[in-house]
Write an enzyme that holds these catalytic residues in place. Structure first.
Site, PDB file in Angstrom:
ATOM      1  N   ASP A   1       6.075 -47.713   5.889  1.00 43.96           N
ATOM      2  CA  ASP A   1       7.584 -47.615   5.854  1.00 43.96           C
ATOM      3  C   ASP A   1       8.234 -48.654   5.791  1.00 43.96           C
ATOM      4  O   ASP A   1       9.260 -48.915   4.987  1.00 43.96           O
ATOM      5  CB  ASP A   1       7.920 -46.743   6.959  1.00 43.96           C
TER       6      ASP A   1
ATOM      7  N   SER B   1      12.292 -39.889  12.227  1.00 42.66           N
ATOM      8  CA  SER B   1      11.394 -40.267  11.152  1.00 42.66           C
ATOM      9  C   SER B   1      11.879 -39.854   9.745  1.00 42.66           C
ATOM     10  O   SER B   1      12.574 -38.596   9.702  1.00 42.66           O
ATOM     11  CB  SER B   1       9.880 -39.757  11.560  1.00 42.66           C
TER      12      SER B   1
END
Length: 578
Positions: free
Chosen positions: A137, A488
């Protein structure tokens, strides 16, 4: 290294605007060239543009485990295009593995460390251009931030996403496993079934398959102009991924020779395009943080309220995980991100004149590759602008006396969420997770998790464990959570993050007490508590000032330097807002 028969000499010279001249040319640089020759570089290399290949390969996450091979393809292409490739490494943190632990505090910090380290190597070794590679990420924004800071001609290269796993005849990802933990706690799933899901959810290399943070930021890399169109969707272990790597290496040499710098193609319109794509596909809330940070690094004005304005005019037209069942590979099979971009452009929701790293405008690049129209596709997860999933885009910025500087939610289901009721306050993620796992959550509950912000955590932990446990117990839409930390990209439901100012610096969220009446209204874009300004100020004045959680080491250092989430949580002094 280069093995071309016609050897050029360093004395032949490079263009005056290439930084590598400082270490490869002139009699006084003979010692420097000797060092390069020790690594196998020859005269032709030394007279060519020096292209750094920034590679965060690591065995700590499937997102990055294959990146040495991806980097090698880009490296070879740079060499074949008469560039001088120099590979170097940097760190990564596995968000999925650190999730739910104290280690998750390292994730956002890793974005800064990646940007810092790539900037340092490019600056210190006098590189002429970059291929920046990302897998997990924070790799993506970290790499693009480094390119922006150095303003070197640069191409971003995504490592690709993982293929979905299979369980009982349906596709699954790691999101399903996280939600399975909550289902087991609720008695809705057996431990044996969870074990079976665990063993099948992640079948190989690549980033998490849904439209979570990695795939959102990879899609944005195309949209904002850092990567060629169509480059983000080929899976990690597909041969097309290596075709993309070779294309990126060739393009890196071209952009150096043409001096096509990030400052030449990044603009307000580029960032507006990125936001339009994010809200249209239901991308991760983390992209709000990262786009604000990238804009700050570029000196481009971008306000958190801009996300509301663009979301108000841009419908949601894609239904991918976590809001749907489809994954990045499904999008790839129908034409990838350009399919969505074409739909937005033809609806006048995209700036077609925004420039890209290829030297084309967005409109020109789309015309060249000619992706299919959504209306011509037989698909259940892409809708046209005229028949959208939601009339309004997926990202909303809430404000009110609990979040004067904003808070972020992604709409994945019900579009008119509203709740008013008493709040239960938790001082950290672990206490909230224990509360949920004990089965104490009921419909209508409001949970607040504070002291998890950029400075207070530090590091603004993502809390997929908590939100997935709530969703796994059947409460994704009827239990609200809000935090000064993050949720998230795989989070779905009534989850609000990035509350700013954060509790640690005295934001109003620090004044909350159990039982206070909180109002969350998605239509009115409101996050507030039923307390007067005087009462909020009194409580804040009487509270004990918090001690930092860490007083030494990297967490202490970055905890002291993070800016507000409302400004992208940057640490670069030149990018901070006063």
């Amino acid at each position: 290294m280069s093995q071309h028969p016609e050897q050029r000499s360093p004395a032949d010279g490079k263009p005056d605007d290439l930084p590598s001249k400082e270490v490869t040319e002139g009699t006084e640089r003979a010692p420097h060239r000797a060092m390069f020759r020790a690594m196998g570089y020859d005269d032709e290399d030394l007279s060519s543009p020096m292209i750094g290949v920034a590679n965060p390969a690591a065995d700590i996450t499937p997102c990055n485990v294959h990146l040495d091979d991806v980097a090698q393809s880009a490296y070879d292409a740079v060499d074949e295009a008469d560039g001088m490739p120099i590979e170097f490494g940097t760190i990564t943190i596995s968000d999925a593995i650190s999730m739910g632990t104290e280690g998750m505090k390292a994730s956002l910090i890793s974005r800064e460390v990646i940007a810092d380290s790539v900037e340092l190597v490019a600056f210190g070794e006098r590189m002429d251009g970059l291929v920046t590679i990302g897998g997990c990420d924070k790799n993506m924004p970290g790499m693009m931030m480094a390119a922006i800071r150095t303003d070197l001609p640069s191409v971003f290269l995504y490592g690709g996403s993982i293929m979905p796993g299979e369980h009982e005849g349906r596709e699954i990802t790691v999101q399903n496993v996280f939600e399975g933990v909550g289902a087991v706690a609720e008695g809705e799933m057996s431990e044996d079934e969870l074990d079976e899901m665990e063993r099948n959810a992640c079948p190989g290399a690549g980033s998490c398959g849904g439209m979570f943070t990695a795939n959102t930021m990879a899609s944005i890399s195309e949209t904002i102009g850092f990567a060629p169109l169509g480059s983000s969707s080929p899976p990690a272990e597909d041969e097309e991924r290596y075709d993309v790597a070779r294309e990126s290496g060739e393009l890196a040499v071209e952009v150096v020779r043409e001096q096509r710098r990030p400052s030449e193609f990044l603009s307000s319109e580029s960032f507006e395009n990125a936001i339009a794509l994010q809200v249209a596909i239901g991308g991760s809330t983390n992209a709000v943080l990262h786009l604000l940070a990238m804009a700050a690094e570029a000196g481009i004005e971008l306000d958190i309220e801009d996300f509301n304005e663009i979301s108000a005019r841009t419908p949601k037209i894609a239904k991918l995980q976590p809001s749907g069942a489809r994954v990045m590979n499904d999008l790839h099979e129908v034409g990838g991100v350009p399919v969505v971009l074409r739909e937005l452009l033809e609806a006048d929701l995209l700036h077609g004149d925004a420039l890209t790293v290829t030297g084309e405008t967005m409109a020109e690049a789309l015309e060249r590759i000619d992706p299919p129209r959504i209306a011509d596709l037989d698909t259940d997860f892409l809708h046209t602008v005229d028949d959208p999933i939601h009339e309004r885009g997926a990202i909303r910025i809430l404000t009110g006396n609990l979040a004067p500087d904003g808070a972020v939610i992604k709409i994945t289901g019900e579009d008119h969420l509203r709740h008013e009721g008493p709040v239960r306050v938790f001082e950290e993620e672990e206490n909230a997770m224990a509360y949920v796992q004990e089965g104490r959550v009921d419909s209508g509950d409001v949970l607040c998790i504070r002291n998890e912000g950029p400075q207070g955590g530090p590091g603004m932990r993502e809390m997929l464990g908590v939100t997935s446990a709530v969703a796994g117990q059947g409460h994704a839409e009827d239990v609200a959570l809000f935090t000064d930390g993050r949720f998230s990209g795989a989070t779905r439901g009534f989850s609000i993050g990035h509350v700013a100012p954060e509790a640690y610096v005295g934001g109003p969220i620090a004044a909350l007490q159990d039982g206070d009446t909180v109002t969350i209204d998605i239509d009115e874009l409101e996050l507030s508590v039923d307390l007067s300004d005087d009462e909020l100020e009194r409580r804040l004045a009487e509270r004990d000032l918090p001690e930092p959680n860490y007083t030494s080491g990297v967490l202490a250092k970055y905890g002291q330097t993070f800016d507000s989430a409302a400004n992208g949580a940057v640490t670069n002094p030149g990018a901070k807002q006063e």
